[in-house]
Design a protein around this motif. Sequence first.
Motif, mmCIF file in Angstrom:
data_model
loop_
_atom_site.group_PDB
_atom_site.id
_atom_site.type_symbol
_atom_site.label_atom_id
_atom_site.label_comp_id
_atom_site.label_asym_id
_atom_site.label_seq_id
_atom_site.Cartn_x
_atom_site.Cartn_y
_atom_site.Cartn_z
ATOM 1 N N ASN A 67 1.604 -4.175 5.603
ATOM 2 C CA ASN A 67 0.509 -2.933 5.879
ATOM 3 C C ASN A 67 -0.400 -3.429 4.668
ATOM 4 N N CYS A 68 -0.018 -3.367 3.330
ATOM 5 C CA CYS A 68 -0.925 -3.249 2.398
ATOM 6 C C CYS A 68 -1.454 -4.753 2.499
ATOM 7 N N HIS A 69 -0.605 -5.978 2.646
ATOM 8 C CA HIS A 69 -1.457 -7.059 2.512
ATOM 9 C C HIS A 69 -2.491 -7.282 3.683
ATOM 10 N N MET A 70 -2.327 -6.733 4.659
ATOM 11 C CA MET A 70 -2.987 -6.772 5.849
ATOM 12 C C MET A 70 -4.373 -6.014 5.266
ATOM 13 N N LEU A 71 -4.363 -4.767 5.011
ATOM 14 C CA LEU A 71 -5.602 -3.916 4.835
ATOM 15 C C LEU A 71 -6.332 -4.785 3.531
ATOM 16 N N THR A 72 -5.686 -5.357 2.733
ATOM 17 C CA THR A 72 -6.358 -6.055 1.624
ATOM 18 C C THR A 72 -6.731 -7.277 2.073
ATOM 19 N N PHE A 73 -6.330 -7.876 2.832
ATOM 20 C CA PHE A 73 -6.694 -9.128 3.544
ATOM 21 C C PHE A 73 -8.013 -8.926 4.317
ATOM 22 N N LEU A 74 -7.823 -7.981 5.210
ATOM 23 C CA LEU A 74 -9.014 -7.425 5.789
ATOM 24 C C LEU A 74 -10.234 -7.352 5.007
ATOM 25 N N HIS A 75 -10.272 -6.742 3.943
ATOM 26 C CA HIS A 75 -11.263 -6.311 2.859
ATOM 27 C C HIS A 75 -11.800 -7.498 2.414
ATOM 28 N N LYS A 76 -10.855 -8.551 1.742
ATOM 29 C CA LYS A 76 -11.347 -9.665 1.196
ATOM 30 C C LYS A 76 -12.100 -10.676 2.121
ATOM 31 N N ALA A 77 -11.504 -10.529 3.487
ATOM 32 C CA ALA A 77 -12.059 -11.557 4.573
ATOM 33 C C ALA A 77 -13.594 -11.181 4.795
ATOM 34 N N ARG A 78 -13.691 -9.752 4.919
ATOM 35 C CA ARG A 78 -15.115 -9.103 5.176
ATOM 36 C C ARG A 78 -15.862 -9.353 4.076
ATOM 37 N N THR A 122 -11.121 -22.394 6.819
ATOM 38 C CA THR A 122 -10.216 -23.730 6.612
ATOM 39 C C THR A 122 -8.911 -23.358 6.372
ATOM 40 N N ALA A 123 -7.882 -24.067 6.276
ATOM 41 C CA ALA A 123 -6.496 -23.611 5.745
ATOM 42 C C ALA A 123 -6.749 -23.338 4.314
ATOM 43 N N GLU A 124 -7.505 -24.102 3.593
ATOM 44 C CA GLU A 124 -7.624 -23.689 1.982
ATOM 45 C C GLU A 124 -8.369 -22.379 1.884
ATOM 46 N N GLN A 125 -9.276 -22.164 2.697
ATOM 47 C CA GLN A 125 -9.828 -20.961 2.464
ATOM 48 C C GLN A 125 -9.213 -19.712 2.927
ATOM 49 N N HIS A 131 -4.062 -15.267 -1.164
ATOM 50 C CA HIS A 131 -3.652 -15.335 -2.380
ATOM 51 C C HIS A 131 -4.358 -13.922 -3.095
ATOM 52 N N ALA A 132 -5.539 -13.737 -2.893
ATOM 53 C CA ALA A 132 -6.584 -12.786 -3.314
ATOM 54 C C ALA A 132 -5.882 -11.474 -2.991
ATOM 55 N N SER A 142 3.729 -3.268 -7.044
ATOM 56 C CA SER A 142 4.777 -2.190 -7.159
ATOM 57 C C SER A 142 6.266 -2.770 -7.376
ATOM 58 N N VAL A 143 6.570 -3.981 -6.717
ATOM 59 C CA VAL A 143 7.884 -4.300 -6.375
ATOM 60 C C VAL A 143 8.217 -5.570 -7.293
ATOM 61 N N LYS A 144 9.396 -5.706 -7.302
ATOM 62 C CA LYS A 144 10.038 -6.950 -8.032
ATOM 63 C C LYS A 144 10.426 -8.080 -6.514
ATOM 64 N N THR A 145 10.265 -7.776 -5.656
ATOM 65 C CA THR A 145 10.541 -8.444 -4.145
ATOM 66 C C THR A 145 9.471 -9.579 -4.168
ATOM 67 N N GLU A 146 9.897 -10.864 -3.994
ATOM 68 C CA GLU A 146 9.202 -11.939 -3.875
ATOM 69 C C GLU A 146 8.509 -11.905 -2.440
ATOM 70 N N VAL A 147 7.227 -12.044 -2.575
ATOM 71 C CA VAL A 147 6.300 -11.950 -1.370
ATOM 72 C C VAL A 147 6.008 -13.156 -0.862
ATOM 73 N N VAL A 148 5.946 -13.785 0.260
ATOM 74 C CA VAL A 148 5.697 -15.286 0.879
ATOM 75 C C VAL A 148 4.838 -15.045 1.814
ATOM 76 N N VAL A 149 3.672 -15.693 1.938
ATOM 77 C CA VAL A 149 2.839 -15.738 3.124
ATOM 78 C C VAL A 149 3.251 -16.995 3.794
ATOM 79 N N GLU A 150 3.598 -16.900 5.149
ATOM 80 C CA GLU A 150 3.613 -18.133 5.784
ATOM 81 C C GLU A 150 2.894 -18.035 6.875
ATOM 82 N N ALA A 151 1.293 -18.354 6.763
ATOM 83 C CA ALA A 151 0.386 -18.504 7.779
ATOM 84 C C ALA A 151 0.251 -19.625 8.570
ATOM 85 N N PRO A 152 0.176 -19.569 9.776
ATOM 86 C CA PRO A 152 -0.060 -20.563 10.765
ATOM 87 C C PRO A 152 -1.049 -21.467 10.235
ATOM 88 N N ARG A 153 -1.298 -22.729 10.546
ATOM 89 C CA ARG A 153 -2.330 -23.592 10.023
ATOM 90 C C ARG A 153 -3.053 -24.125 11.275
#
Length: 153
Positions: A67-78, A122-125, A131-132, A142-153
Amino acid sequence: AGYTATIDWTLKPGEDFVAGRYSRGHTVAFDGGITIPASSSPSVVPLPWSVAEAVDPEELLVAALSNCHMLTFLHKAREAGWVVTAYRDEAHGVMRKTAEGKIALTKVTLRPDIRFEGAAPTAEQLDTLHHAAHEDCFIASSVKTEVVVEAPR
């Protein structure tokens, strides 16, 4: 800012707390007014002492990271000038033993499927946006958990 959640559990008549024969079912109430059924995961506390239909703490943490990643992504994309029209993530968390010997949610994989209006990054963008978003996500920070994004290309 402060954030609250009210956890409410009661021992039911006939349950044996000392023997561990009691329901882990409870509720979680949030300050916005919604209350959800919660429980331990049946993989941690076997049925019938867990409630399979209820949300468990591990699911809540996976959901909070997604949820946090999505909300932050939406902000960065905008901010970058992209128009997002849909975002769906089927996030998945994994429990493992840590080097310290503790069981923990060690990895959460986010699998966002994002739709854009007009031109899409693009995939790079897209990688740069993810990442941002990860860097600025309050929950990931806030967590030690590894968070990985596997976005479709």
